[in-house]
Design an enzyme around this catalytic site. Structure first.
Site, PDB file in Angstrom:
ATOM      1  N   LYS A 133     -12.225   1.414 -14.301  1.00 48.92           N
ATOM      2  CA  LYS A 133     -12.575  -0.100 -14.014  1.00 48.92           C
ATOM      3  C   LYS A 133     -13.027  -0.789 -15.090  1.00 48.92           C
ATOM      4  N   SER A 170     -16.417  -2.939  -9.965  1.00 48.03           N
ATOM      5  CA  SER A 170     -17.603  -2.251  -9.286  1.00 48.03           C
ATOM      6  C   SER A 170     -18.867  -2.544 -10.273  1.00 48.03           C
ATOM      7  N   ASP A 197       0.724  -1.028   0.110  1.00 44.16           N
ATOM      8  CA  ASP A 197       0.115  -0.006  -0.100  1.00 44.16           C
ATOM      9  C   ASP A 197       0.876   1.227  -0.059  1.00 44.16           C
ATOM     10  N   ASN A 198       0.398   2.235  -0.685  1.00 50.12           N
ATOM     11  CA  ASN A 198       1.124   3.597  -0.544  1.00 50.12           C
ATOM     12  C   ASN A 198       0.701   4.423   0.558  1.00 50.12           C
ATOM     13  N   PHE A 224     -30.433  12.672  -1.559  1.00 50.39           N
ATOM     14  CA  PHE A 224     -30.576  13.094  -3.009  1.00 50.39           C
ATOM     15  C   PHE A 224     -31.666  12.682  -3.498  1.00 50.39           C
ATOM     16  N   ASN A 234      -4.391   6.519   0.889  1.00 51.38           N
ATOM     17  CA  ASN A 234      -5.818   6.768   1.363  1.00 51.38           C
ATOM     18  C   ASN A 234      -6.034   5.649   2.427  1.00 51.38           C
ATOM     19  N   LYS A 288     -10.996   5.701  -6.003  1.00 47.77           N
ATOM     20  CA  LYS A 288     -12.116   5.370  -5.811  1.00 47.77           C
ATOM     21  C   LYS A 288     -13.373   6.607  -5.633  1.00 47.77           C
ATOM     22  N   ASP A 337       4.316   2.498  -4.380  1.00 40.45           N
ATOM     23  CA  ASP A 337       3.638   2.877  -5.119  1.00 40.45           C
ATOM     24  C   ASP A 337       3.416   1.822  -6.409  1.00 40.45           C
ATOM     25  N   ASN A 356      -3.184   6.025 -12.221  1.00 40.07           N
ATOM     26  CA  ASN A 356      -3.138   5.351 -10.987  1.00 40.07           C
ATOM     27  C   ASN A 356      -3.746   3.873 -11.213  1.00 40.07           C
ATOM     28  N   TYR A 405     -13.765   7.293 -12.998  1.00 36.43           N
ATOM     29  CA  TYR A 405     -13.583   6.253 -12.104  1.00 36.43           C
ATOM     30  C   TYR A 405     -14.150   5.009 -12.843  1.00 36.43           C
TER      31      TYR A 405
HETATM   32  P1  NAD Z   1      -9.587   2.281  -0.116  1.00 32.14           P
HETATM   33  O1  NAD Z   1      -9.204   3.648  -0.602  1.00 32.14           O
HETATM   34  O2  NAD Z   1     -10.005   2.228   1.220  1.00 32.14           O
HETATM   35  O3  NAD Z   1      -8.522   1.378  -0.440  1.00 32.14           O
HETATM   36  C1  NAD Z   1      -7.747   1.304  -1.397  1.00 32.14           C
HETATM   37  C2  NAD Z   1      -6.106   1.218  -0.892  1.00 32.14           C
HETATM   38  O4  NAD Z   1      -5.403   1.327  -2.335  1.00 32.14           O
HETATM   39  C3  NAD Z   1      -5.736   2.372  -0.067  1.00 32.14           C
HETATM   40  O5  NAD Z   1      -5.184   2.011   1.054  1.00 32.14           O
HETATM   41  C4  NAD Z   1      -4.833   3.163  -0.980  1.00 32.14           C
HETATM   42  O6  NAD Z   1      -3.594   3.864  -0.317  1.00 32.14           O
HETATM   43  C5  NAD Z   1      -4.267   2.256  -1.923  1.00 32.14           C
HETATM   44  N1  NAD Z   1      -3.605   2.787  -3.135  1.00 32.14           N
HETATM   45  C6  NAD Z   1      -4.307   3.293  -4.030  1.00 32.14           C
HETATM   46  N2  NAD Z   1      -3.514   3.473  -4.980  1.00 32.14           N
HETATM   47  C7  NAD Z   1      -2.161   2.910  -4.813  1.00 32.14           C
HETATM   48  C8  NAD Z   1      -1.007   2.725  -5.662  1.00 32.14           C
HETATM   49  N3  NAD Z   1      -0.953   3.089  -6.761  1.00 32.14           N
HETATM   50  N4  NAD Z   1      -0.154   1.795  -5.052  1.00 32.14           N
HETATM   51  C9  NAD Z   1      -0.290   1.267  -3.724  1.00 32.14           C
HETATM   52  N5  NAD Z   1      -1.536   1.730  -3.021  1.00 32.14           N
HETATM   53  C10 NAD Z   1      -2.405   2.213  -3.544  1.00 32.14           C
HETATM   54  O7  NAD Z   1     -10.736   1.662  -1.245  1.00 32.14           O
HETATM   55  P2  NAD Z   1     -11.817   0.738  -0.757  1.00 32.14           P
HETATM   56  O8  NAD Z   1     -13.197   1.058  -0.518  1.00 32.14           O
HETATM   57  O9  NAD Z   1     -11.256  -0.479   0.159  1.00 32.14           O
HETATM   58  O10 NAD Z   1     -11.898   0.041  -2.179  1.00 32.14           O
HETATM   59  C11 NAD Z   1     -11.023  -1.148  -2.589  1.00 32.14           C
HETATM   60  C12 NAD Z   1     -11.340  -1.352  -4.074  1.00 32.14           C
HETATM   61  O11 NAD Z   1     -12.493  -1.717  -4.165  1.00 32.14           O
HETATM   62  C13 NAD Z   1     -11.001  -0.151  -5.094  1.00 32.14           C
HETATM   63  O12 NAD Z   1     -10.325  -0.535  -6.302  1.00 32.14           O
HETATM   64  C14 NAD Z   1     -12.110   0.396  -5.254  1.00 32.14           C
HETATM   65  O13 NAD Z   1     -12.352   1.103  -6.613  1.00 32.14           O
HETATM   66  C15 NAD Z   1     -13.088  -0.836  -5.505  1.00 32.14           C
HETATM   67  N6  NAD Z   1     -14.508  -0.741  -5.040  1.00 32.14           N
HETATM   68  C16 NAD Z   1     -14.754  -0.039  -3.839  1.00 32.14           C
HETATM   69  C17 NAD Z   1     -16.198   0.223  -3.568  1.00 32.14           C
HETATM   70  C18 NAD Z   1     -16.564   0.920  -2.364  1.00 32.14           C
HETATM   71  O14 NAD Z   1     -17.643   1.315  -2.147  1.00 32.14           O
HETATM   72  N7  NAD Z   1     -15.737   1.007  -1.233  1.00 32.14           N
HETATM   73  C19 NAD Z   1     -16.908  -0.358  -4.360  1.00 32.14           C
HETATM   74  C20 NAD Z   1     -16.683  -0.781  -5.869  1.00 32.14           C
HETATM   75  C21 NAD Z   1     -15.382  -1.133  -5.918  1.00 32.14           C
HETATM   76  C1  UD1 Z   2     -21.210   5.444  -5.659  1.00 35.37           C
HETATM   77  C2  UD1 Z   2     -20.573   5.905  -7.101  1.00 35.37           C
HETATM   78  C3  UD1 Z   2     -20.273   4.466  -7.861  1.00 35.37           C
HETATM   79  C4  UD1 Z   2     -19.332   3.814  -6.854  1.00 35.37           C
HETATM   80  C5  UD1 Z   2     -19.843   3.334  -5.405  1.00 35.37           C
HETATM   81  C6  UD1 Z   2     -19.038   2.881  -4.602  1.00 35.37           C
HETATM   82  C7  UD1 Z   2     -21.627   7.733  -7.831  1.00 35.37           C
HETATM   83  C8  UD1 Z   2     -22.606   8.668  -8.768  1.00 35.37           C
HETATM   84  N1  UD1 Z   2     -21.603   6.608  -7.884  1.00 35.37           N
HETATM   85  O1  UD1 Z   2     -22.690   4.776  -5.937  1.00 35.37           O
HETATM   86  O2  UD1 Z   2     -19.798   4.732  -8.874  1.00 35.37           O
HETATM   87  O3  UD1 Z   2     -19.083   2.424  -7.545  1.00 35.37           O
HETATM   88  O4  UD1 Z   2     -20.502   4.669  -4.825  1.00 35.37           O
HETATM   89  O5  UD1 Z   2     -19.770   2.458  -3.236  1.00 35.37           O
HETATM   90  O6  UD1 Z   2     -20.878   8.702  -6.904  1.00 35.37           O
HETATM   91  N2  UD1 Z   2     -26.972   9.491  -0.944  1.00 35.37           N
HETATM   92  C9  UD1 Z   2     -27.910  10.366  -0.168  1.00 35.37           C
HETATM   93  N3  UD1 Z   2     -27.029  11.334   0.607  1.00 35.37           N
HETATM   94  C10 UD1 Z   2     -25.691  11.282   0.750  1.00 35.37           C
HETATM   95  C11 UD1 Z   2     -25.164  10.188  -0.015  1.00 35.37           C
HETATM   96  C12 UD1 Z   2     -25.633   9.310  -0.794  1.00 35.37           C
HETATM   97  O7  UD1 Z   2     -28.925  10.420  -0.328  1.00 35.37           O
HETATM   98  O8  UD1 Z   2     -25.120  12.125   1.363  1.00 35.37           O
HETATM   99  C13 UD1 Z   2     -27.794   8.503  -1.856  1.00 35.37           C
HETATM  100  C14 UD1 Z   2     -27.403   8.327  -3.276  1.00 35.37           C
HETATM  101  O9  UD1 Z   2     -28.200   9.486  -4.032  1.00 35.37           O
HETATM  102  C15 UD1 Z   2     -27.706   7.023  -3.717  1.00 35.37           C
HETATM  103  C16 UD1 Z   2     -27.457   6.301  -2.462  1.00 35.37           C
HETATM  104  O10 UD1 Z   2     -27.489   7.217  -1.281  1.00 35.37           O
HETATM  105  O11 UD1 Z   2     -29.208   6.895  -3.861  1.00 35.37           O
HETATM  106  C17 UD1 Z   2     -26.180   5.371  -2.111  1.00 35.37           C
HETATM  107  O12 UD1 Z   2     -25.226   6.687  -2.474  1.00 35.37           O
HETATM  108  P1  UD1 Z   2     -23.513   6.171  -2.462  1.00 35.37           P
HETATM  109  O13 UD1 Z   2     -23.034   5.442  -1.134  1.00 35.37           O
HETATM  110  O14 UD1 Z   2     -22.720   7.403  -2.861  1.00 35.37           O
HETATM  111  O15 UD1 Z   2     -23.245   5.125  -3.639  1.00 35.37           O
HETATM  112  P2  UD1 Z   2     -23.728   5.142  -5.275  1.00 35.37           P
HETATM  113  O16 UD1 Z   2     -24.355   6.305  -5.615  1.00 35.37           O
HETATM  114  O17 UD1 Z   2     -24.559   3.631  -5.232  1.00 35.37           O
END
Ligand code: NAD
Ligand code: UD1
Length: 338
Positions: free
Chosen positions: A152, A124, A31-32, A217, A35, A84, A58, A99, A148
């Site tokens: 993916k 995702s 991890d870098n 929203f 985040n 993300k 990284d 990235n 984003y």
């Molecule tokens: P997160 O940001 O908590 O974790 C990602 C980690 O990757 C972080 O610790 C960050 O420091 C590290 N990182 C990023 N770029 C890097 C690089 N170039 N080199 C080394 N480390 C790096 O996010 P998360 O919620 O745990 O998500 C993990 C994965 O799942 C991501 O790829 C994200 O896009 C995907 N994902 C997340 C969600 C969500 O809602 N959390 C939904 C769908 C997909």
């Molecule tokens: C969002 C991202 C999606 C990503 C996903 C990861 C957008 C448009 N989409 O999805 O690309 O993969 O997160 O989990 O950002 N909401 C509120 N009030 C708030 C926040 C959210 O009403 O303060 C509502 C949103 O309108 C949505 C639901 O809650 O209907 C969930 O929102 P969120 O957690 O941001 O996830 P997604 O929109 O599904």
């Protein structure tokens, strides 16, 4: 198995590291910390019973990635590392493409060179784009509505193309719906930087008194209560899905297979808010405001394939998700900075 977990200090990665260790695997984290907070490593040590090996670099550094694979043998890689935040990807698309694509390419190159053929990739539901029918199934066309999401979609294409180059490749592409919740210990959880974009961490910060009210929203969607529907999946269930995919890879006939990880059930924003109120034991101020641009009305997974092929199914519903998220938030009001 010795499993390299990229992004293993992040939200989903840290929960998966705990699940891997509990299943007897040996996780190694890269991890870098762009985040993530170093404090997560101590918390992981408490949960696992020993300090996990962590390499801080990284992944877009191809030489550093290659050096790690030259030094250590891995049986598999789970690739969580990535940026993300949707809005940030719109304002800084080049950062996101660089990235999220370059990290995957440096990793694939090192894996290929050192003959590590098993990969689980974090994708995702965002790759279903803005107009997909529900429930969303894996064979729908891949699309996106922001950088984003495109990063993916492009990563998935890179993986499909690379899989064609060697018959040994076994790649699981996991499309997550809405991950939330936290480990039941309250020691690890989601710790967003700045104002949370996602619903659950935002509600949690309102419950903790860090923000005045939840803005909902849109209240005029074609849903039972007018608020949008999403498929919220407990991060522990998600972690279990990664272990199930890892176990499945060897027996896979295809070189690459896509699985949705969701519950198959949708909840409205108001249902989530009410569940969180039950978890924290008080009413939370909220207000219905304009729809957020780019949001879809309804999103939930078709989980038929994961259930049938991975023997995996999400166990936890929205109440348990909110209870866990609140336990983490209330024990760590300032996240890992506390
Ligand atoms: P997160 O940001 O908590 O974790 C990602 C980690 O990757 C972080 O610790 C960050 O420091 C590290 N990182 C990023 N770029 C890097 C690089 N170039 N080199 C080394 N480390 C790096 O996010 P998360 O919620 O745990 O998500 C993990 C994965 O799942 C991501 O790829 C994200 O896009 C995907 N994902 C997340 C969600 C969500 O809602 N959390 C939904 C769908 C997909
Ligand atoms: C969002 C991202 C999606 C990503 C996903 C990861 C957008 C448009 N989409 O999805 O690309 O993969 O997160 O989990 O950002 N909401 C509120 N009030 C708030 C926040 C959210 O009403 O303060 C509502 C949103 O309108 C949505 C639901 O809650 O209907 C969930 O929102 P969120 O957690 O941001 O996830 P997604 O929109 O599904």
């Amino acid at each position: 198995m010795r499993v390299l977990v990229t992004g293993g200090a992040g939200y989903i990665g840290s929960h998966t590291v705990v699940a891997l260790a509990a299943a007897g695997h040996q996780p190694v984290i890269v991890d870098n910390f762009g985040n993530a907070k170093p404090a997560v490593v101590e918390r992981l040590a408490t949960l696992i019973g020993s300090t996990p090996e962590v390499r801080r670099f990284d992944l877009t550094d191809w030489d550093a990635t290659e050096a790690l694979f030259a030094e250590q043998a891995f049986d598999a890689v789970i690739h969580f590392a990535g940026l993300k935040a949707v809005a940030e990807s719109v304002s800084h698309p080049l950062d996101y493409y660089r990235n999220n694509l370059d990290s995957t390419m440096s990793l694939l190159s090192a894996m290929q060179r050192h003959q590590v053929w098993r990969l689980v990739f974090s994708s995702s539901a965002t790759v279903y784009g803005g107009n997909a029918p529900v429930p969303m199934h894996e064979d729908l066309p891949v699309s996106a509505v922001n950088p984003y999401g495109w990063s993916k979609a492009m990563n998935e294409q890179v993986l499909r193309d690379v899989a064609l180059t060697d018959a040994e490749w076994r790649i699981a592409v996991l499309r997550y719906f809405n991950p939330c919740g936290a480990h039941p210990s309250g020691l690890i959880g989601e710790d967003p930087t700045g104002i949370p974009n996602n619903l659950m961490p935002f509600i949690a910060q309102v419950a903790a008194g860090r923000r005045p009210l939840v803005k909902i929203f849109g209240g005029d969607y074609p849903t039972p209560d007018g608020t949008a529907i999403r498929d919220y999946i407990h991060v522990e269930d998600l972690a279990g899905g990664h272990l199930a995919a890892l176990d499945r890879l060897d027996a896979l006939t295809e070189r690459l297979r896509v699985w949705n990880l969701g519950t198959g059930q949708g909840s409205t924003v108001l249902e989530v808010l009410y569940a969180f109120e039950r978890a924290c034991g008080r009413a939370l101020p909220h207000q219905i405001v304009e729809r957020r641009p780019g949001d879809v009305a309804v999103s939930y997974a078709d989980v038929t394939r994961a259930t049938a092929e991975l023997g995996w199914r999400a166990k936890h519903g929205i109440d348990r998700i909110c209870a866990g998220h609140w336990r983490w938030q209330s024990a760590n009001p300032d996240g890992y900075r506390a």
